[in-house]
Scaffold this active site. Structure first.
Site, PDB file in Angstrom:
ATOM      1  N   TRP A 262       0.823  -1.203   0.000  1.00 37.93           N
ATOM      2  CA  TRP A 262       0.000   0.000   0.000  1.00 37.93           C
ATOM      3  C   TRP A 262       0.864   1.263   0.000  1.00 37.93           C
ATOM      4  CZ3 TRP A 262      -1.161  -4.559   2.227  1.00 37.93           C
ATOM      5  CH2 TRP A 262      -2.419  -5.110   1.983  1.00 37.93           C
TER       6      TRP A 262
ATOM      7  N   CYS B  86      -6.533  -5.244  -1.445  1.00 36.73           N
ATOM      8  CA  CYS B  86      -7.642  -6.061  -0.946  1.00 36.73           C
ATOM      9  C   CYS B  86      -8.465  -6.712  -2.045  1.00 36.73           C
ATOM     10  CB  CYS B  86      -8.519  -5.246   0.001  1.00 36.73           C
ATOM     11  SG  CYS B  86      -9.439  -3.896  -0.798  1.00 36.73           S
TER      12      CYS B  86
ATOM     13  N   HIS C  80     -13.295  -1.657   1.391  1.00 35.10           N
ATOM     14  CA  HIS C  80     -12.484  -2.849   1.619  1.00 35.10           C
ATOM     15  C   HIS C  80     -13.225  -4.032   1.013  1.00 35.10           C
ATOM     16  CE1 HIS C  80      -9.608  -5.576   3.235  1.00 35.10           C
ATOM     17  NE2 HIS C  80     -10.444  -6.123   4.085  1.00 35.10           N
TER      18      HIS C  80
ATOM     19  N   ASP D  88     -11.662 -13.200   4.828  1.00 32.00           N
ATOM     20  CA  ASP D  88     -10.858 -12.080   4.321  1.00 32.00           C
ATOM     21  C   ASP D  88      -9.399 -12.490   4.178  1.00 32.00           C
ATOM     22  OD1 ASP D  88      -9.734  -9.686   3.637  1.00 32.00           O
ATOM     23  OD2 ASP D  88     -10.657  -8.537   5.249  1.00 32.00           O
TER      24      ASP D  88
ATOM     25  N   TYR E  19      -7.111   4.143  -1.136  1.00 34.57           N
ATOM     26  CA  TYR E  19      -8.413   3.574  -0.785  1.00 34.57           C
ATOM     27  C   TYR E  19      -8.480   3.088   0.654  1.00 34.57           C
ATOM     28  CZ  TYR E  19      -7.052  -1.357  -0.682  1.00 34.57           C
ATOM     29  OH  TYR E  19      -6.503  -2.561  -0.328  1.00 34.57           O
TER      30      TYR E  19
END
Length: 696
Positions: free
Chosen positions: A252, A288, A344, A367, A526
């Site tokens: 990220w 993600c 997400h 997840d 994001y």
């Protein structure tokens, strides 16, 4: 009916006793694979689903005769390197009159002769994976191998789905849409899951074999593969590579020079092939939606129904108190640990939960993005959506973390220079909005927020929050201040354009107000991490008369945001207003997403299977400067032979079009999706897609 050959050389048979069956290989697996809904994997080997019989045909050596009740033999099925009867990874069984529903079995209705047709049945709860099949008549002959998958068509299987249209969408569909953006600007991006593309099934099985549990105890791991809960946790852990030989590295930072920018990916096939073809070395990079999409591919390939889910306003609670605490200094800088991501993405898997009390079967959230550890490993879930909705946080797995993602409360503080903490605001309604997935059988967005939480602000929602062992720290008193602040935006906010945003301050008190105003814009990713400033009004003193509203424009220009905006194209607007008397703080925050240019896709010709087809692709450069190193990447399951077709279109000037005519040959009939990605030095993460109905 399957014909399996051990040998094609009669000399190899001479050493066998006369009653030994000789089995002959064949290339026709069409009937079994079609019956078991695995024919999209190909017809060159046996791929079946548990709980449903499959047929094999044995050819005896010349002069031998099979006679029911007289001829005897046993079959042995085995999975894993050290199979054991007691762990369920090995089973030995003889012919019976009818199929068993609880154990491996084989039966036949063949008349006496030298051809025997066997119906082999597996229980609906045996491990999935690659099996060997052996014939034992005193001397063992390996007949071959077959792959056994979960079976959503079998009512006794834990992944059973009742509706065929759901199975078509969540198991068999190779393309889908992933939702990104903000609550006020939700955008769909196409993704090719490609679970039936060449090599995908073998790679997904390899992924299971590379997990650390297989290395430490292969038989126990293979035995655990009977349970979709266990397999889903393995998938969740193996899609990221934080503590194993998993597939993707998360990044990220904005620096992707030694890998692929996450926004460039449009399909799971390229990612999984890269991982497998390079000795399971980690693929750089994912975020993600990439983690979730690859997890969806693996789940569907193995037979677990799966959908990709996006949560807008998604909380990351670092201290498990179900409260997102934002802390700012007096200049408005964010100095907190908790965060709320603009969006997400994770997955829901469909399965029964016999490990829990009744009522928790169905969709389970999982997840694979590495955020927090679960039982010492970076994975999350599966946890029933019902448990999240009702605040049952003691249920497996990771219910508190997922609950906070969709239902945490937010409170904001200003830390003054003297160290004192001043509460600036807060809300119980900032987190968990427009939870979205692709609708069944269409390209519409399906809002599933109601499956995760009760209506925001309702009595039920607040009761659930209390049941989750957290008392709301926000007091209703003081949440309706006399001075109200908000941010308004222009209707047209296209990438490359200059536009205004507005700070709005309304004085609903009976006295005039003198305010100190700070209004700024900054690039944001994001996941909520701030970047460079791209517009600022600092320490402006403003008089707001009683009963009046003042507007303060902030001009955002491409020259200021163009060099630093990320591929998400998100800009965060922050307004801080400080009343002079009494000294009170007010804050408004809003994230905007700049509009992409559209990719136009036009078919040239009639789409028919095994006939060459062309499509014309174009995109207009919306920026006031040239785009360098422009590429189109085109991919489609059943369209491009598992390959990504890449075309360099060079430099494209301002307001000029990038064009590419792509040729491909569809290999299967039915609905297929052609996905297109545009990439350049200054404009990337531009997606387009076209649904194509391929005819015979």
């Amino acid at each position: 009916m399957i014909l399996i050959y051990v040998t094609k050389n009669n000399n190899d048979i001479k050493g066998l006793c006369k009653n030994v069956f000789v089995v002959i290989l064949s290339e026709d697996y069409r009937i079994n694979n079609t019956t078991h809904h695995t024919d999209q994997n190909g017809l060159d080997r046996l791929i079946v689903r548990r709980g449903l019989p499959f047929t094999i045909t044995l050819h005896l050596r010349s002069g031998s005769q099979f006679q029911a009740g007289v001829s005897t033999f046993r079959l042995i099925v085995e999975i894993g390197p050290l199979p054991k009867e007691q762990s369920g990874t090995k089973s030995t069984f003889s012919l019976t009159d009818s199929a068993s529903k609880t154990a491996w079995s084989a039966s036949t209705t063949s008349p006496p002769g030298n051809v025997v047709s066997l119906s082999v049945s597996s229980p609906p709860d045996v491990p999935i994976g690659l099996y060997s099949l052996t014939l034992d008549q005193g001397q063992k002959v390996k007949l071959g191998e077959f792959v056994l998958l979960f079976n959503p068509w079998c009512a006794k299987d834990a992944v059973y789905m009742e509706e065929e249209r759901d199975r078509q969408e969540y198991v068999l569909s190779q393309a889908g849409l992933i939702y990104k953006g903000t609550t006020k600007r939700i955008k769909a991006s196409p993704w090719t899951f490609g679970q039936f593309e060449p090599g995908m099934l073998d790679i997904c099985l390899k992924l299971l074999d590379e997990n650390p549990k297989y290395s430490s105890d292969a038989d126990a791991d293979c035995s655990g593969r009977r349970n979709p809960v266990y397999v889903t946790r393995v998938i969740s852990a193996m899609i990221n590579s934080n503590d194993d030989k998993g597939v993707l590295v998360g990044n990220w930072s904005g620096d992707y020079d030694d890998g692929v920018r996450p926004s460039h990916w449009t399909d799971s096939v390229a990612i999984l092939h890269q991982w497998a073809d390079n000795c399971c070395q980690r693929v750089r990079y994912g975020q993600c939606w990439v983690f979730a999409a690859v997890a969806c591919t693996v789940s569907r390939a193995l037979g677990i129904p799966c959908r990709v889910v996006t949560n807008f306003g998604s909380a990351h609670d670092t201290n498990s108190n179900l409260l997102i605490e934002f802390l700012y200094d007096e200049d408005g800088n964010d100095i907190s640990d908790d965060s709320v991501w603009n969006f997400h993405v994770w997955v829901d898997n469909w399965m029964a939960r016999p490990d829990l009390d009744a009522g928790y079967d169905g969709w389970q959230a999982s997840d694979p993005t590495p955020q927090e550890k679960s039982e010492g490993v970076f994975c999350c879930g599966p946890v029933p959506l019902k448990a999240i909705k009702e605040g049952e946080l003691n249920l497996k797995y990771d219910a508190p973390f997922v609950f906070a993602e969709v239902n945490a409360d937010v409170v904001e503080y200003v830390k003054l220079t003297n160290g004192r903490m001043v509460k600036m605001g807060g809300s119980s309604m900032d987190v968990g909005h427009f939870i979205s997935t692709k609708a069944v059988g269409s390209d519409e967005r399906h809002d599933i927020t109601h499956l995760y939480k009760h209506p925001e602000g309702s009595l039920q929602e607040r009761e659930v929050y209390e049941r989750a062992k957290h008392h709301n720290d926000l007091q209703q008193k003081g949440q309706e201040p006399g001075l109200k602040v908000k941010i308004k935006v222009s209707p047209d906010m296209d990438i490359g354009a200059d536009f205004d945003v507005f700070a709005v301050i309304a004085n609903n008190t009976e006295a005039d107000k003198t305010c100190r105003v700070m209004f700024y814009a900054r690039i944001v990713s994001y996941d909520g991490k701030p970047g460079a400033n791209c517009g600022f009004i600092e320490d402006l003193t403003m008089e707001v008369p009683t009963g009046k509203e003042k507007r303060l424009p902030l001009r955002l220009e491409y020259v200021d945001y163009g060099d630093t905006i990320k591929s998400d194209r998100l800009i965060q607007l922050v307004l801080i207003v400080i009343e002079s008397s009494p000294r009170e703080f007010h804050k408004a925050k809003r994230t905007i997403v700049l509009e992409n240019p559209d990719i136009a896709i036009k078919l040239l010709g009639e789409p028919r299977v095994n006939q060459k087809l062309s499509a014309q692709i174009s995109l207009e450069n919306p920026l006031p400067e040239p785009l360098q190193n422009c590429f189109f990447s085109v991919m489609g399951a059943g369209l491009t032979d598992g390959k990504i077709l890449i075309q360099n279109v060079g430099t494209v000037g301002p307001k000029q079009e990038a064009k590419y005519t792509v040729e491909f040959t569809p290999t299967s009939i039915g609905s297929r999706t052609l996905t297109v990605d545009f990439d350049s030095d200054k404009l990337s993460n531009i997606k387009g897609y076209l649904n194509i109905e391929i005819k015979e």
